[in-house]
Design an enzyme around this catalytic site. Structure first.
Site, mmCIF file in Angstrom:
data_model
loop_
_atom_site.group_PDB
_atom_site.id
_atom_site.type_symbol
_atom_site.label_atom_id
_atom_site.label_comp_id
_atom_site.label_asym_id
_atom_site.label_seq_id
_atom_site.Cartn_x
_atom_site.Cartn_y
_atom_site.Cartn_z
ATOM 1 C CD GLU A 193 -3.144 -1.155 2.016
ATOM 2 O OE1 GLU A 193 -3.219 -0.270 2.886
ATOM 3 O OE2 GLU A 193 -4.027 -2.025 1.857
ATOM 4 C CD GLU A 316 -3.256 -6.178 3.205
ATOM 5 O OE1 GLU A 316 -4.149 -5.494 3.741
ATOM 6 O OE2 GLU A 316 -2.045 -5.871 3.228
HETATM 7 O O1 AHR Z 1 -4.833 -6.034 7.161
HETATM 8 C C1 AHR Z 1 -4.789 -4.854 7.880
HETATM 9 C C2 AHR Z 1 -4.174 -3.710 7.085
HETATM 10 O O2 AHR Z 1 -4.997 -3.392 6.010
HETATM 11 C C3 AHR Z 1 -2.848 -3.999 6.442
HETATM 12 O O3 AHR Z 1 -1.790 -3.839 7.324
HETATM 13 C C4 AHR Z 1 -2.793 -2.962 5.362
HETATM 14 O O4 AHR Z 1 -2.006 -3.362 4.269
HETATM 15 C C5 AHR Z 1 -4.244 -2.758 4.986
HETATM 16 O O5 AHR Z 1 -4.582 -1.433 4.931
#
Ligand code: AHR
Length: 530
Positions: A193, A316
């Site tokens: 991110e 994610e």
């Molecule tokens: O999964 C929690 C957080 O969500 C992670 O650290 C980040 O990459 C995302 O914003």
């Protein structure tokens, strides 16, 4: 008044007992794309009780453990056939300096985890502990490197430390720390991110930085890194376009993150239990948008990479709700309901359906954090409804995706569509959501696997799978199982850990190439035929 009450009783009763008909044509002879096992990956960050307490308790803990890893959690995860697991973050990764996590544990520095709860991390779980953990659960490691606050040299050295088999100071340091042979590391993320917690960069800047960092992500001793660029969050199509255009030639994959927020949005994500039908609907609707985001990102990728050399790694994804009452909000702890399990099954259907580009995915996160597989409380442990979905879906790993054509009912509450539309600035082509979602795959032995979800909160779905292009005669004995619960917000608790768990499924028949099943409201089933 009396009449109305009686009328509504019959109306509800009618909706509940009425079974709806659905047909799915299955083209068994057109299976050309493999569902990559790595779509069933997990993610474990240094966040709350995810690693410390959830996985790692240390060798001296009263909680039964093997080499410091909780035995109950290890056993549960081994069962799940996890293909890969991502570590150490997430946002944490861009603050992580690998040298903090090697050498004698009692000499490792204590560092503040500034992202998650402001707690002190004693670094007792570091490179060796993570990579040993992957060996114990038989998963491939996915390492996420620090671009936001690290340097190319730091990243280069970490790779040499882990993977070089020769006689260098870094490889010898690894040997001093107890590991003679180098590890094999394939999945390697360069930044996380980077548009947000990973450095608040602009796309052009990150594209350049990615080019620079990846230059030093070297292959040693036969190890071959699969380089993953930090991608976008749902609607950030501009980020994808710039990074692919400027740096696409140097990557194996670009990531996409998408979290399902069942509530109003980031400020109020909704509760993880006792939420009722409206928020159930919002959650499903928001979950299904994953398809839209993947399609749009794929369109951009097709423009710059028509040969499909670059994969899309949805590294994610999952349901993110408000924190569980009484928990540290920085620990991202939430309950896990049947709704979440159904969002998992439909999300996996979406990921499977994009097998041509999506070759890796990681649900967030494995233990005690967000949409977890496992929750722990002291020495107690429970398997969540989502765990059971992953267990049921194991059959699809590395099987061939069978194309289907589905003609299914919709569960429609138009007045509830609007809040989701406005949150994403979208206008839906069709109101409501499909009641039936499925994946059909065929494994190397010719066995066909069906996973089917009924998303309707009140109505049974009769589904006929019309199997064409293959001769199938029997249901594999014992393969039919169902996951459901008393209500859409049914959960497992430490007092009642098996309230939502798979059971034998009887309402399925195979005759003349037609697999017919009767799916109870809010349920997911798996069945195999040959
Ligand atoms: O999964 C929690 C957080 O969500 C992670 O650290 C980040 O990459 C995302 O914003």
């Amino acid at each position: 008044m009396k009449f109305l009450t009686l009328f509504s009783f019959f109306a509800v009763f009618f909706v509940q007992v009425q079974a709806q008909q659905n047909t799915v044509i299955v083209n068994a002879d057109q299976a050309e794309i493999q569902i990559n096992e790595h779509v069933y990956g997990q993610f474990s960050e240094h966040l709350g009780r995810g690693i410390y307490e959830g996985i790692w308790v240390g060798e001296n803990s009263d909680i039964p453990n093997k080499e410091g890893y909780r035995t109950d959690v290890l056993n549960a995860l081994q069962e799940l056939q996890i293909p890969n697991i991502r570590w150490p973050g997430g946002c944490f990764a861009d603050n992580y300096h690998w040298r903090d996590g090697i050498g004698p544990r009692n000499e490792r520095p204590k560092r503040l985890n500034t992202h998650w709860g402001g707690v002190v991390d004693d670094n007792s779980f570091g490179t060796h502990e993570f990579l040993r953990f992957t060996e114990l659960i038989d998963a491939e490691p996915y390492i996420s490197a620090n671009v936001g606050s690290g340097s190319p040299a730091e990243m280069r050295d970490w790779i040499e430390y882990m993977t070089f088999g020769g006689d260098s100071d870094l490889a010898n340091l690894r040997r001093e720390n107890g590991k003679d042979e180098p590890w094999k590391i394939k999945f390697f993320g360069i930044g996380n991110e980077s548009w947000g917690c990973g450095g608040n960069m602009q796309a052009d800047f990150y594209a350049d930085l990615y080019r620079q960092f990846q230059t030093y992500a070297n292959n040693y001793s036969g190890n071959e890194l699969y380089k993953i660029a930090s991608g976008m969050y749902d609607t950030r199509y501009d980020w994808t376009e710039t990074v692919i255009r400027e740096a696409g030639e140097f990557m194996d994959a670009i990531s996409l993150h998408y979290y399902t927020l069942p509530g109003e949005g980031w400020d109020d994500k909704g509760p993880s239990q006792n939420f009722g039908e409206e928020m159930y609907y919002w959650g499903l609707k928001a979950g299904l948008l994953l398809d839209e985001f993947i399609i749009r990102h794929k369109t951009i990728m097709d423009k710059y990479d028509p040969e499909k050399n670059i994969d899309l790694a949805v590294d994610e994804w999952g349901v993110w709700t408000n924190p569980r009452e009484g928990s540290n909000p920085g620990f991202l702890e939430q309950q896990n309901s049947l709704r979440d399990a159904l969002i998992a099954s439909t999300s996996l259907d979406i990921l499977n359906s994009h097998a041509d580009r999506v070759t890796l995915a990681n649900i967030a996160q494995t233990v005690n954090v967000l949409q977890a597989m496992v929750l722990t409380d002291g020495e107690k442990m429970l398997l969540t409804p989502t765990y059971h979905v992953f267990h049921m879906y194991r059959v699809h790993q590395n099987s061939m995706l069978v194309p289907v054509h589905a003609d299914v009912n919709r569960y429609v509450k138009e007045e509830w569509d609007e809040p989701v539309e406005s949150r994403f600035d979208l206008s839906f082509e069709e109101p409501g959501i499909p009641t039936v979602s499925s994946t059909v795959s065929k494994d190397e032995n010719g066995v066909m696997h069906f996973t089917v979800t009924n998303l309707h909160p009140n109505a049974t779905q009769e589904v006929v799978f019309d199997i064409r292009g293959a001769q199938v005669d029997e249901i594999v004995s014992g393969s039919a199982r169902i996951l459901t619960g008393d209500s859409v917000d049914a959960i497992n608790t430490f007092d009642d850990p098996n309230s939502v768990q798979p059971k034998k499924f009887e309402n399925v028949e195979l005759e003349d190439g037609k697999l017919t099943m009767s799916l109870p409201k809010h349920s997911v089933i798996v069945v195999s035929v040959r």
